[in-house]
Scaffold this motif. Structure first.
Motif, mmCIF file in Angstrom:
data_model
loop_
_atom_site.group_PDB
_atom_site.id
_atom_site.type_symbol
_atom_site.label_atom_id
_atom_site.label_comp_id
_atom_site.label_asym_id
_atom_site.label_seq_id
_atom_site.Cartn_x
_atom_site.Cartn_y
_atom_site.Cartn_z
ATOM 1 N N PHE A 332 3.391 -34.443 25.360
ATOM 2 C CA PHE A 332 4.009 -34.982 24.149
ATOM 3 C C PHE A 332 2.933 -35.199 23.086
ATOM 4 N N PRO A 333 2.523 -34.136 22.400
ATOM 5 C CA PRO A 333 1.432 -34.270 21.423
ATOM 6 C C PRO A 333 1.770 -35.244 20.292
ATOM 7 N N GLU A 334 3.088 -35.419 19.996
ATOM 8 C CA GLU A 334 3.467 -36.353 18.936
ATOM 9 C C GLU A 334 3.149 -37.798 19.310
ATOM 10 N N SER A 335 2.921 -38.039 20.612
ATOM 11 C CA SER A 335 2.642 -39.402 21.062
ATOM 12 C C SER A 335 1.226 -39.845 20.720
ATOM 13 N N GLY A 336 0.327 -38.877 20.554
ATOM 14 C CA GLY A 336 -1.077 -39.202 20.299
ATOM 15 C C GLY A 336 -1.980 -38.865 21.460
ATOM 16 N N THR A 337 -1.417 -38.320 22.543
ATOM 17 C CA THR A 337 -2.225 -37.876 23.678
ATOM 18 C C THR A 337 -1.653 -36.567 24.202
ATOM 19 N N ASN A 338 -2.529 -35.713 24.712
ATOM 20 C CA ASN A 338 -2.108 -34.425 25.259
ATOM 21 C C ASN A 338 -2.108 -34.419 26.780
ATOM 22 N N ARG A 339 -2.185 -35.587 27.377
ATOM 23 C CA ARG A 339 -2.170 -35.655 28.823
ATOM 24 C C ARG A 339 -0.747 -35.441 29.333
ATOM 25 N N PRO A 340 -0.519 -34.566 30.325
ATOM 26 C CA PRO A 340 0.830 -34.341 30.850
ATOM 27 C C PRO A 340 1.433 -35.623 31.416
ATOM 28 N N PHE A 341 2.755 -35.731 31.316
ATOM 29 C CA PHE A 341 3.463 -36.966 31.625
ATOM 30 C C PHE A 341 3.239 -37.427 33.068
ATOM 31 N N HIS A 342 3.504 -36.556 34.046
ATOM 32 C CA HIS A 342 3.379 -36.975 35.440
ATOM 33 C C HIS A 342 1.938 -37.306 35.819
ATOM 34 N N PRO A 343 0.973 -36.432 35.532
ATOM 35 C CA PRO A 343 -0.414 -36.799 35.843
ATOM 36 C C PRO A 343 -0.851 -38.090 35.154
ATOM 37 N N ALA A 344 -0.363 -38.316 33.936
ATOM 38 C CA ALA A 344 -0.741 -39.546 33.228
ATOM 39 C C ALA A 344 -0.229 -40.779 33.948
ATOM 40 N N SER A 345 0.931 -40.657 34.632
ATOM 41 C CA SER A 345 1.481 -41.810 35.338
ATOM 42 C C SER A 345 0.664 -42.170 36.575
ATOM 43 N N HIS A 346 -0.099 -41.218 37.096
ATOM 44 C CA HIS A 346 -0.986 -41.495 38.225
ATOM 45 C C HIS A 346 -2.387 -41.775 37.675
ATOM 46 N N HIS A 347 -2.521 -42.980 37.150
ATOM 47 C CA HIS A 347 -3.710 -43.366 36.392
ATOM 48 C C HIS A 347 -4.817 -43.936 37.260
ATOM 49 N N GLY A 348 -4.561 -44.100 38.542
ATOM 50 C CA GLY A 348 -5.594 -44.602 39.445
ATOM 51 C C GLY A 348 -6.084 -45.995 39.116
ATOM 52 N N ASN A 349 -5.247 -46.784 38.401
ATOM 53 C CA ASN A 349 -5.592 -48.154 38.003
ATOM 54 C C ASN A 349 -6.774 -48.227 37.049
ATOM 55 N N ASP A 350 -7.148 -47.104 36.481
ATOM 56 C CA ASP A 350 -8.191 -47.090 35.457
ATOM 57 C C ASP A 350 -7.586 -47.607 34.153
ATOM 58 N N GLU A 351 -8.172 -48.610 33.554
ATOM 59 C CA GLU A 351 -7.566 -49.279 32.407
ATOM 60 C C GLU A 351 -7.384 -48.343 31.221
ATOM 61 N N GLU A 352 -8.370 -47.495 30.973
ATOM 62 C CA GLU A 352 -8.252 -46.566 29.859
ATOM 63 C C GLU A 352 -7.114 -45.574 30.091
ATOM 64 N N ARG A 353 -6.966 -45.124 31.322
ATOM 65 C CA ARG A 353 -5.897 -44.164 31.626
ATOM 66 C C ARG A 353 -4.532 -44.847 31.640
ATOM 67 N N ILE A 354 -4.486 -46.113 32.012
ATOM 68 C CA ILE A 354 -3.231 -46.866 31.934
ATOM 69 C C ILE A 354 -2.757 -46.927 30.481
ATOM 70 N N LEU A 355 -3.682 -47.210 29.577
ATOM 71 C CA LEU A 355 -3.327 -47.277 28.162
ATOM 72 C C LEU A 355 -2.930 -45.905 27.629
ATOM 73 N N ASP A 356 -3.523 -44.848 28.176
ATOM 74 C CA ASP A 356 -3.145 -43.498 27.774
ATOM 75 C C ASP A 356 -1.696 -43.212 28.187
ATOM 76 N N PHE A 357 -1.353 -43.601 29.411
ATOM 77 C CA PHE A 357 0.023 -43.458 29.872
ATOM 78 C C PHE A 357 0.955 -44.329 29.033
ATOM 79 N N ASN A 358 0.502 -45.500 28.684
ATOM 80 C CA ASN A 358 1.300 -46.401 27.855
ATOM 81 C C ASN A 358 1.588 -45.788 26.489
#
Length: 470
Positions: A332-358
């Motif tokens: 969803f490039p309109e969201s501000g990130t190009n990370r794919p939805f499902h991989p983004a949801s598996h953020h490994g509890n990394d705070e920066e990646r959690i915010l990316d999923f958010n």
């Protein structure tokens, strides 16, 4: 026809032309003269509409760190709550008076009940959302889960409408056969079940939905001929519009003109999408039907606008809307990130990646205000459709990083004819099934139902200090 002498325009009025049957919105001319007639008409118009919207992959605010930042549930319970800027619900702030947040409810029926089911959460969760029942693991035809809440409501309140219910989706859900972990794809592809063994197909293509709403009454050949002329569906009913319009009062004429403008505009946008997709340029969604926009936002808005037209004309009072497919890798490039939805949801509890999923989740929730605004601006008598509608938005998954189903996100929107107060955050007692909140809602709307799914009581939807199971 004369509306002064006691005759009136029937509520179920269609303007007909070749391959077209356009239902009318509620007009003052549809209210019979006399107190009894007005009471009957008002009662028919005030049946609460029900819209159920599923979000897959939960929300990052259901993760322990995300919860500490209040990315979903606000810090305060009751009406004096704040939505932080980072909250996935922040886009709903303008509709705070129509917003009821229900936090800390569980969807235990989506959990694994036996070792062979472990890991299959993505492939059974959608079937659980509106049934709150545990799916039978199978890739055959012996499906079994439960009758969904929208269909229970449609069986009671949708039988007098042309379409008892309407089922829509955004992603490609037409995969046949079996999915992973020995689950039939039927469990992944639908949130609406007319019986425990009968999933209902969901419509992805706005053109198909438009034809269902406005193309009934003609043959496929007539509808194809009409589309081939590139003329609006309204062009085929001009004489019928003129005949009805001359009998209406000033307010009804304005209401009718606005409604017809909305129909024409939705149809124009569908034609634009089809023309763009027929142009030969590479598509971001190459396998999608020609009527499906490549843009997620454009697709969501088109289907939301069609839902408003369906509710406004009372073509249906019950809608289910599946906005994603579990384990999808859409970007969803309109969201501000190009990370794919499902991989983004598996953020490994990394705070920066959690915010990316958010960031992705906030963007997806951000599609709702378009729907809410359209409902608020569409009047039916003295109230808006938003006042007369109950919207369930939620997910059967909480923290997608670990496929957790405890403390899942649930939001109720609209006033439901006064049964929801809005501007409220309710926090359920630990261990409360989400089914309790769903049961309480439909009971308040007049559905006679003692239990639902794994409910063990009901959840007060108006009292923040009595939010436990009762």
């Amino acid at each position: 026809m004369s509306f002064i002498t006691g005759t009136h325009l029937p509520r179920r009025t269609f303007l007909r032309g070749m391959g077209a049957a356009v239902a009318l919105p509620f007009l003052d001319a549809m209210v019979p003269a006399g107190r009894l007639g007005r009471t009957v008409a008002a009662a028919a118009a005030d049946v609460t509409r029900l819209v159920c919207i599923e979000e897959v992959h939960g929300l990052p605010g259901c993760n322990e760190w995300g919860a500490s930042r209040h990315l979903f549930a606000p810090a305060a319970v009751g009406s004096d709550f704040e939505l932080p800027t980072e909250s996935a619900l922040k886009p709903l702030e303008p509709f705070r008076d129509y917003l009821t947040i229900v936090s800390n409810t569980d969807v235990r029926m989506a959990e694994a009940f036996s070792p062979p089911e472990i890991g299959g959460d993505h492939f059974r969760s959608s079937a659980v959302f509106l049934t709150q029942s545990h799916p039978k693991q199978t890739q055959g035809s012996d499906l079994f889960v439960g009758t969904s809440l929208d269909q229970l409501y449609a069986q009671r309140f949708g039988q007098s409408t042309p379409m008892p219910s309407l089922e829509l989706c955004i992603e490609n859900l037409d995969q046949a056969g079996g999915c992973t972990y020995n689950y039939s794809c039927a469990y992944t592809d639908s949130i609406s079940w007319s019986s425990p063994s009968e999933p209902l197909p969901m419509i992805r293509d706005p053109r198909v939905a438009f034809e269902m709403l406005f193309g009934a009454g003609g043959t496929p050949e007539e509808r194809a001929e009409r589309r081939a002329t590139r003329r609006s569906i309204l062009d085929w009913i001009l004489s019928a519009v003129a005949e009805v319009r001359k009998e209406l009062g000033t307010v009804d004429r304005r209401r009718l003109d606005r409604y017809l403008d909305d129909v024409r505009e939705v149809e124009r946008r569908i034609r634009m999408v089809e023309g763009r997709n027929d142009g030969g340029e590479p598509r971001e969604l190459p396998d999608a039907p020609r009527g499906v926009p490549d843009s997620f936002s454009e697709h969501m808005q088109l289907l939301f606008d069609l839902q408003v037209l369906a509710l406004e004309t009372d073509m249906t009072r019950v809608i289910s809307f599946k906005t994603g497919r579990d384990a999808q890798n859409r970007v969803f490039p309109e969201s501000g990130t190009n990370r794919p939805f499902h991989p983004a949801s598996h953020h490994g509890n990394d705070e920066e990646r959690i915010l990316d999923f958010n960031t992705i989740c906030r963007y997806r929730v951000g599609q709702l205000p378009h729907f809410l605004e359209r409902l608020r601006d569409t009047m039916e008598g003295e109230a808006s459709l938003l006042d007369k509608t109950a919207i369930i938005w939620g997910s059967p998954m909480a923290d997608a990083n670990i496929h957790n189903h405890r403390r899942c996100p649930l939001v109720l929107l609209g006033r439901a004819n006064g049964h929801l107060t809005g501007n409220l955050h309710l926090k359920a007692a630990d261990g409360t099934p989400m089914a309790n909140a769903m049961l309480a809602l439909v009971q308040s709307l007049g559905l006679e139902l003692d239990t639902f799914g794994d409910s063990d009581g009901t959840l007060s939807l108006t009292e923040p200090h009595a939010a436990g199971a009762i």
